[in-house]
Design a protein around this motif. Structure first.
Motif, PDB file in Angstrom:
ATOM      1  N   ARG A 223       0.828  -1.213   0.000  1.00 13.20           N
ATOM      2  CA  ARG A 223       0.000   0.000   0.000  1.00 13.20           C
ATOM      3  C   ARG A 223       0.859   1.258   0.000  1.00 13.20           C
ATOM      4  O   ARG A 223       0.556   2.223  -0.710  1.00 13.20           O
ATOM      5  CB  ARG A 223      -0.938   0.002   1.206  1.00 13.20           C
ATOM      6  N   LYS A 224       1.932   1.268   0.800  1.00  9.76           N
ATOM      7  CA  LYS A 224       2.790   2.451   0.845  1.00  9.76           C
ATOM      8  C   LYS A 224       3.431   2.711  -0.520  1.00  9.76           C
ATOM      9  O   LYS A 224       3.459   3.859  -1.003  1.00  9.76           O
ATOM     10  CB  LYS A 224       3.879   2.301   1.903  1.00  9.76           C
ATOM     11  N   ALA A 225       3.943   1.653  -1.156  1.00 13.78           N
ATOM     12  CA  ALA A 225       4.546   1.814  -2.470  1.00 13.78           C
ATOM     13  C   ALA A 225       3.522   2.340  -3.477  1.00 13.78           C
ATOM     14  O   ALA A 225       3.829   3.196  -4.328  1.00 13.78           O
ATOM     15  CB  ALA A 225       5.116   0.481  -2.943  1.00 13.78           C
ATOM     16  N   TRP A 226       2.316   1.833  -3.371  1.00 12.86           N
ATOM     17  CA  TRP A 226       1.225   2.224  -4.271  1.00 12.86           C
ATOM     18  C   TRP A 226       0.847   3.692  -4.067  1.00 12.86           C
ATOM     19  O   TRP A 226       0.805   4.485  -5.014  1.00 12.86           O
ATOM     20  CB  TRP A 226       0.062   1.294  -3.993  1.00 12.86           C
ATOM     21  N   MET A 227       0.570   4.076  -2.827  1.00 11.68           N
ATOM     22  CA  MET A 227       0.151   5.444  -2.541  1.00 11.68           C
ATOM     23  C   MET A 227       1.265   6.455  -2.774  1.00 11.68           C
ATOM     24  O   MET A 227       1.014   7.611  -3.128  1.00 11.68           O
ATOM     25  CB  MET A 227      -0.368   5.546  -1.101  1.00 11.68           C
TER      26      MET A 227
ATOM     27  N   ARG B  66       3.177   6.463  -5.188  1.00  4.55           N
ATOM     28  CA  ARG B  66       3.131   6.747  -6.616  1.00  4.55           C
ATOM     29  C   ARG B  66       1.841   7.457  -7.019  1.00  4.55           C
ATOM     30  O   ARG B  66       1.845   8.282  -7.945  1.00  4.55           O
ATOM     31  CB  ARG B  66       3.271   5.438  -7.407  1.00  4.55           C
ATOM     32  N   TYR B  67       0.757   7.150  -6.331  1.00  2.00           N
ATOM     33  CA  TYR B  67      -0.564   7.682  -6.695  1.00  2.00           C
ATOM     34  C   TYR B  67      -0.795   9.098  -6.158  1.00  2.00           C
ATOM     35  O   TYR B  67      -1.203   9.999  -6.901  1.00  2.00           O
ATOM     36  CB  TYR B  67      -1.631   6.731  -6.167  1.00  2.00           C
ATOM     37  N   HIS B  68      -0.523   9.310  -4.879  1.00  2.00           N
ATOM     38  CA  HIS B  68      -0.841  10.590  -4.247  1.00  2.00           C
ATOM     39  C   HIS B  68      -0.125  11.790  -4.853  1.00  2.00           C
ATOM     40  O   HIS B  68      -0.748  12.858  -4.999  1.00  2.00           O
ATOM     41  CB  HIS B  68      -0.585  10.514  -2.741  1.00  2.00           C
ATOM     42  N   PRO B  69       1.160  11.693  -5.221  1.00  2.00           N
ATOM     43  CA  PRO B  69       1.790  12.871  -5.830  1.00  2.00           C
ATOM     44  C   PRO B  69       1.100  13.350  -7.107  1.00  2.00           C
ATOM     45  O   PRO B  69       1.149  14.534  -7.435  1.00  2.00           O
ATOM     46  CB  PRO B  69       3.214  12.382  -6.127  1.00  2.00           C
ATOM     47  N   VAL B  70       0.449  12.433  -7.798  1.00  2.00           N
ATOM     48  CA  VAL B  70      -0.284  12.817  -9.009  1.00  2.00           C
ATOM     49  C   VAL B  70      -1.602  13.480  -8.648  1.00  2.00           C
ATOM     50  O   VAL B  70      -1.885  14.616  -9.052  1.00  2.00           O
ATOM     51  CB  VAL B  70      -0.536  11.590  -9.913  1.00  2.00           C
ATOM     52  N   VAL B  71      -2.437  12.791  -7.874  1.00  2.00           N
ATOM     53  CA  VAL B  71      -3.806  13.287  -7.645  1.00  2.00           C
ATOM     54  C   VAL B  71      -3.864  14.446  -6.662  1.00  2.00           C
ATOM     55  O   VAL B  71      -4.862  15.161  -6.607  1.00  2.00           O
ATOM     56  CB  VAL B  71      -4.742  12.143  -7.187  1.00  2.00           C
ATOM     57  N   ASN B  72      -2.814  14.639  -5.879  1.00  2.00           N
ATOM     58  CA  ASN B  72      -2.793  15.783  -4.951  1.00  2.00           C
ATOM     59  C   ASN B  72      -2.311  17.065  -5.600  1.00  2.00           C
ATOM     60  O   ASN B  72      -2.429  18.140  -5.007  1.00  2.00           O
ATOM     61  CB  ASN B  72      -1.912  15.473  -3.736  1.00  2.00           C
ATOM     62  N   THR B  73      -1.757  16.965  -6.795  1.00  2.00           N
ATOM     63  CA  THR B  73      -1.162  18.152  -7.415  1.00  2.00           C
ATOM     64  C   THR B  73      -1.641  18.416  -8.836  1.00  2.00           C
ATOM     65  O   THR B  73      -1.468  19.525  -9.335  1.00  2.00           O
ATOM     66  CB  THR B  73       0.377  18.025  -7.449  1.00  2.00           C
ATOM     67  N   GLN B  74      -2.223  17.427  -9.485  1.00  2.00           N
ATOM     68  CA  GLN B  74      -2.627  17.583 -10.878  1.00  2.00           C
ATOM     69  C   GLN B  74      -4.146  17.462 -11.037  1.00  2.00           C
ATOM     70  O   GLN B  74      -4.775  16.640 -10.376  1.00  2.00           O
ATOM     71  CB  GLN B  74      -1.951  16.522 -11.747  1.00  2.00           C
ATOM     72  N   ALA B  75      -4.689  18.273 -11.908  1.00  2.00           N
ATOM     73  CA  ALA B  75      -6.117  18.172 -12.212  1.00  2.00           C
ATOM     74  C   ALA B  75      -6.351  16.937 -13.076  1.00  2.00           C
ATOM     75  O   ALA B  75      -5.858  16.846 -14.191  1.00  2.00           O
ATOM     76  CB  ALA B  75      -6.585  19.424 -12.932  1.00  2.00           C
ATOM     77  N   ILE B  76      -7.093  15.979 -12.535  1.00  2.00           N
ATOM     78  CA  ILE B  76      -7.451  14.788 -13.305  1.00  2.00           C
ATOM     79  C   ILE B  76      -8.578  15.158 -14.271  1.00  2.00           C
ATOM     80  O   ILE B  76      -9.552  15.809 -13.867  1.00  2.00           O
ATOM     81  CB  ILE B  76      -7.893  13.648 -12.371  1.00  2.00           C
ATOM     82  N   PRO B  77      -8.491  14.780 -15.526  1.00  2.00           N
ATOM     83  CA  PRO B  77      -9.548  15.140 -16.478  1.00  2.00           C
ATOM     84  C   PRO B  77     -10.915  14.607 -16.054  1.00  2.00           C
ATOM     85  O   PRO B  77     -11.024  13.505 -15.504  1.00  2.00           O
ATOM     86  CB  PRO B  77      -9.089  14.465 -17.787  1.00  2.00           C
ATOM     87  N   VAL B  78     -11.945  15.407 -16.292  1.00  2.00           N
ATOM     88  CA  VAL B  78     -13.307  14.933 -16.045  1.00  2.00           C
ATOM     89  C   VAL B  78     -13.705  14.018 -17.197  1.00  2.00           C
ATOM     90  O   VAL B  78     -13.202  14.127 -18.306  1.00  2.00           O
ATOM     91  CB  VAL B  78     -14.308  16.093 -15.899  1.00  2.00           C
ATOM     92  N   LYS B  79     -14.600  13.106 -16.911  1.00  2.00           N
ATOM     93  CA  LYS B  79     -15.050  12.149 -17.922  1.00  2.00           C
ATOM     94  C   LYS B  79     -16.013  12.829 -18.909  1.00  2.00           C
ATOM     95  O   LYS B  79     -16.587  13.896 -18.636  1.00  2.00           O
ATOM     96  CB  LYS B  79     -15.755  10.981 -17.240  1.00  2.00           C
ATOM     97  N   LYS B  80     -16.187  12.180 -20.018  1.00  2.00           N
ATOM     98  CA  LYS B  80     -17.050  12.704 -21.074  1.00  2.00           C
ATOM     99  C   LYS B  80     -18.469  12.941 -20.569  1.00  2.00           C
ATOM    100  O   LYS B  80     -19.066  12.070 -19.936  1.00  2.00           O
ATOM    101  CB  LYS B  80     -17.080  11.714 -22.242  1.00  2.00           C
ATOM    102  N   GLY B  81     -18.982  14.137 -20.819  1.00  2.00           N
ATOM    103  CA  GLY B  81     -20.359  14.464 -20.477  1.00  2.00           C
ATOM    104  C   GLY B  81     -20.562  14.993 -19.070  1.00  2.00           C
ATOM    105  O   GLY B  81     -21.674  15.420 -18.728  1.00  2.00           O
ATOM    106  N   VAL B  82     -19.532  14.992 -18.252  1.00  2.00           N
ATOM    107  CA  VAL B  82     -19.684  15.404 -16.846  1.00  2.00           C
ATOM    108  C   VAL B  82     -20.117  16.857 -16.733  1.00  2.00           C
ATOM    109  O   VAL B  82     -21.117  17.176 -16.069  1.00  2.00           O
ATOM    110  CB  VAL B  82     -18.378  15.173 -16.062  1.00  2.00           C
ATOM    111  N   LEU B  83     -19.368  17.768 -17.336  1.00  2.00           N
ATOM    112  CA  LEU B  83     -19.676  19.191 -17.175  1.00  2.00           C
ATOM    113  C   LEU B  83     -21.050  19.532 -17.740  1.00  2.00           C
ATOM    114  O   LEU B  83     -21.796  20.310 -17.118  1.00  2.00           O
ATOM    115  CB  LEU B  83     -18.598  20.038 -17.839  1.00  2.00           C
ATOM    116  N   ALA B  84     -21.386  18.966 -18.861  1.00  2.00           N
ATOM    117  CA  ALA B  84     -22.708  19.240 -19.448  1.00  2.00           C
ATOM    118  C   ALA B  84     -23.819  18.760 -18.519  1.00  2.00           C
ATOM    119  O   ALA B  84     -24.825  19.461 -18.322  1.00  2.00           O
ATOM    120  CB  ALA B  84     -22.821  18.570 -20.819  1.00  2.00           C
ATOM    121  N   LEU B  85     -23.657  17.576 -17.937  1.00  2.00           N
ATOM    122  CA  LEU B  85     -24.687  17.045 -17.052  1.00  2.00           C
ATOM    123  C   LEU B  85     -24.790  17.858 -15.764  1.00  2.00           C
ATOM    124  O   LEU B  85     -25.900  18.184 -15.312  1.00  2.00           O
ATOM    125  CB  LEU B  85     -24.396  15.575 -16.720  1.00  2.00           C
ATOM    126  N   LEU B  86     -23.658  18.201 -15.171  1.00  2.00           N
ATOM    127  CA  LEU B  86     -23.687  18.977 -13.934  1.00  2.00           C
ATOM    128  C   LEU B  86     -24.327  20.349 -14.164  1.00  2.00           C
ATOM    129  O   LEU B  86     -25.141  20.810 -13.343  1.00  2.00           O
ATOM    130  CB  LEU B  86     -22.277  19.142 -13.371  1.00  2.00           C
TER     131      LEU B  86
END
Length: 225
Positions: A70-74, A76-96
């Motif tokens: 878990r530590k090795a996994w996180m 690698r994962y947390h530095p990305v999602v804590n600092t970068q905007a993950i793209p929204v999926k298709k249709g999200v903004l229009a639906l919201l």
């Protein structure tokens, strides 16, 4: 029946995070000289932290020290999602935006920890659409148990049966159906299995189709009655 609220899963449904998470896990397995058990990995999607630990521990058996993995996994994962905007999926903004224009309250029900969920939603620019946020650290039972959806409905002060639920994972669909909500599944990494398809919910290729579906069947009522 007219529905008065919309409740969304986050990872894989609103945000294209599942591939980032999977890649971080795969790299961690390689670093620790472990096999990447794809079927085992895919079965954790939609689960909270305890559910993930239970499934991976059972799947890998004595091959792993879960905390090290878990530590090795996180790491690698947390530095990305804590600092970068993950793209929204298709249709999200229009639906919201459409639901907002219809004055339909919206909530997120995600297995992710609260602080990380807030960070992801804010970086993606969609946090302010939601009236409440319910997370995996706030419930005793993770998906496929319905607790998190029931909590989300309670916070919106709407009966569960008057809520629309949007999910990508089989575990999430099981949870939302058990909560007696009207469920739309937009599959991401995992196609719905035959057992889940038998639940009779709506399965769509993307969220883009949702406004048309809801308008066609006249299922929305503005605000909370």
């Amino acid at each position: 029946m007219n529905y008065q609220a919309a409740i969304f899963d986050m990872d894989g449904l609103l945000l294209d995070t599942e591939r980032v998470c999977q890649q971080a896990f795969r790299e961690s397995c390689e670093a620790l000289s472990l096999p990447f058990l794809e079927d085992t990995y895919l079965s954790i999607i939609g689960c909270n932290a305890q559910g993930i630990e239970n499934i991976l521990t059972a799947g890998y058996g004595d091959k792993i020290d879960y905390q090290i993995l878990r530590k090795a996994w996180m790491d690698r994962y947390h530095p990305v999602v804590n600092t970068q905007a993950i793209p929204v999926k298709k249709g999200v903004l229009a639906l919201l935006n459409w639901l907002k224009s219809e004055k339909i309250p919206m909530a997120v029900a995600t297995s992710t920890h609260r602080e990380l969920a807030i960070t992801k939603l804010k970086l993606a620019g969609i946090y302010d659409f939601f009236d409440s946020l319910s997370t995996g650290c706030e419930v005793q039972h993770g998906k496929p148990h319905p607790e998190i959806f029931l909590l989300a409905a309670d916070r919106l002060k709407v009966l569960p049966a008057r809520c629309l639920a949007f999910e990508d994972s089989n575990n999430g669909v099981r949870a939302a159906v058990s909560a007696k909500m009207q469920v739309f599944q937009i599959p991401d990494l995992v196609a719905p299995c035959s057992e889940v398809l038998a639940l009779g919910h709506n399965v769509l290729d993307s969220l883009t189709m949702v406004p048309q579906q809801l308008t066609k069947h006249g299922v929305l009522s503005q605000g909370i009655a």
